[in-house]
Design an enzyme around this catalytic site. Structure first.
Site, short mmCIF file in Angstrom:
data_model
loop_
_atom_site.label_atom_id
_atom_site.label_comp_id
_atom_site.label_asym_id
_atom_site.label_seq_id
_atom_site.Cartn_x
_atom_site.Cartn_y
_atom_site.Cartn_z
CG HIS A 94 -2.00 -1.11 1.09
ND1 HIS A 94 -2.74 -1.58 2.15
CD2 HIS A 94 -2.43 -1.83 0.01
CE1 HIS A 94 -3.57 -2.54 1.74
NE2 HIS A 94 -3.38 -2.72 0.45
CB SER A 114 -9.15 -7.13 9.79
OG SER A 114 -8.94 -6.24 8.71
P1 OAD Z 1 -7.21 -3.56 10.45
O1 OAD Z 1 -7.35 -2.36 11.32
O2 OAD Z 1 -8.37 -3.91 9.56
O3 OAD Z 1 -6.92 -4.84 11.34
C1 OAD Z 1 -5.94 -4.84 12.34
C2 OAD Z 1 -5.88 -6.24 12.92
O4 OAD Z 1 -4.83 -6.25 13.88
C3 OAD Z 1 -7.15 -6.68 13.63
O5 OAD Z 1 -7.53 -7.97 13.14
C4 OAD Z 1 -6.73 -6.76 15.10
O6 OAD Z 1 -7.39 -7.81 15.81
C5 OAD Z 1 -5.24 -7.04 14.98
N1 OAD Z 1 -4.43 -6.62 16.13
C6 OAD Z 1 -4.66 -5.62 17.03
N2 OAD Z 1 -3.65 -5.55 17.93
C7 OAD Z 1 -2.78 -6.54 17.61
C8 OAD Z 1 -1.53 -6.98 18.17
N3 OAD Z 1 -0.98 -6.41 19.24
N4 OAD Z 1 -0.90 -8.03 17.57
C9 OAD Z 1 -1.45 -8.64 16.48
N5 OAD Z 1 -2.60 -8.25 15.93
C10 OAD Z 1 -3.27 -7.22 16.47
O7 OAD Z 1 -5.86 -3.38 9.62
P2 OAD Z 1 -5.39 -4.10 8.28
O8 OAD Z 1 -5.81 -5.53 8.24
O9 OAD Z 1 -3.94 -3.81 8.13
O10 OAD Z 1 -5.52 -0.04 3.35
O11 OAD Z 1 -6.19 -3.28 7.18
C11 OAD Z 1 -5.95 -3.55 5.83
C12 OAD Z 1 -6.05 -2.29 5.02
O12 OAD Z 1 -7.28 -1.62 5.29
C13 OAD Z 1 -5.01 -1.23 5.35
O13 OAD Z 1 -3.75 -1.46 4.77
C14 OAD Z 1 -5.64 0.01 4.78
C15 OAD Z 1 -7.08 -0.18 5.20
O14 OAD Z 1 -8.02 0.28 4.30
C16 OAD Z 1 -5.21 1.08 2.67
O15 OAD Z 1 -5.03 2.14 3.22
C17 OAD Z 1 -5.11 0.88 1.20
#
Ligand code: OAD
Length: 247
Positions: free
Chosen positions: A116, A187
């Site tokens: 990204h 997520s």
């Molecule tokens: P999310 O905010 O959707 O998900 C974050 C995940 O991290 C969740 O499943 C939490 O349960 C988990 N989490 C929280 N604390 C944690 C910890 N200490 N250790 C491990 N896991 C933990 O973020 P992303 O999956 O990265 O895209 O979101 C994907 C994309 O959505 C991003 O890159 C962004 C957004 O739209 C763009 O900007 C293009």
């Protein structure tokens, strides 16, 4: 369960890791979803889109400057460092991230597939030329591209935009070639990134998920370890070190 994963990983040659916002949560970077998530406070479609930038570049830059400032104040955590160490145990190791926060590089991961983009870089909104790293942007006076005069924007992927083609292609190639694939702190709902673990598993990789919360990937994963990446990843590296020492 980590012991079992370490035992399997020890016999794998090729590994790939996909990280999401959760890996940086323990550094103090807000995730996107969840109670304290960024998208809960701001509407993505009002800020992270080309339409938003065309309509109001000042507000979009104010938001990115705020995020840059926040990221500038934090440091990589034990999870980021453990992912540098994890590379020691494989002949081929690929770190893929959805994060734009640069923390994997700061921790010492030299080759990172940034799906990204990277929030510290700017590029031209018109000709896409990447202009310079960490140029400060005054939202009231957005600098122009030296090549074509277009406004500078952050070098991140906005809603509705394609991912950098070479990067996503390489990410799929390495995921499909991996013997073991780790999905960490994501997520797993935003595609195409979320397709990488599925693609890896379909190609025969052992799929491991590390996340305190269940995701759409959890039931498909071979191993789901509930917990924080900053705690579990260093533990996994320790176990692998112990296994290597026993050889
Ligand atoms: P999310 O905010 O959707 O998900 C974050 C995940 O991290 C969740 O499943 C939490 O349960 C988990 N989490 C929280 N604390 C944690 C910890 N200490 N250790 C491990 N896991 C933990 O973020 P992303 O999956 O990265 O895209 O979101 C994907 C994309 O959505 C991003 O890159 C962004 C957004 O739209 C763009 O900007 C293009």
């Amino acid at each position: 369960m980590l012991e079992e994963i370490a035992n399997i990983a020890k016999n794998c040659r090729r590994a790939a890791v996909l990280t999401g916002a959760g890996i940086s949560a323990e550094s103090g970077v807000p995730t996107f979803r969840g109670k304290e998530g960024l998208w809960g406070k701001f509407r993505a479609e009002e800020l992270a889109t080309m339409d938003a930038f065309m309509a109001n570049p000042k507000i979009v830059w104010e938001w990115y400057n705020w995020r840059r400032e926040l990221i500038g104040e934090v440091e990589p955590n034990r999870g980021h460092y453990a992912l540098v160490e994890l590379g020691r145990f494989f002949d081929d190791y690929t770190l893929i991230t959805q994060n734009v926060d640069n923390l994997h590089r700061l921790a010492g991961s030299t080759e990172v597939l940034e799906l990204h983009g990277n929030i510290l870089r700017n590029k031209c909104v018109r000709c896409n030329r990447v202009v310079a790293e960490t140029v400060e942007i005054d939202p009231d006076n957005i600098p122009a591209c030296p090549s074509c005069g277009g406004k500078l924007r952050p070098d991140v992927v906005w809603y509705g935009e394609m991912l950098p083609e070479g990067v996503i292609h390489e990410a799929f190639r390495k995921s499909e070639a991996s013997d073991i694939f780790f999905s960490v702190g994501t997520s797993a709902i935003v595609h195409p990134a979320a397709s990488l673990p599925l693609s890896a598993k379909r190609s025969g990789a052992v799929l491991v998920e590390i996340n305190p919360e269940r995701t759409p990937l959890t039931d498909i994963a071979d191993y789901y370890v509930a917990g924080k990446s900053g705690e579990l990843l260093p533990e996994l590296v320790n176990l692998l070190d112990q296994l290597s020492a026993g050889d």
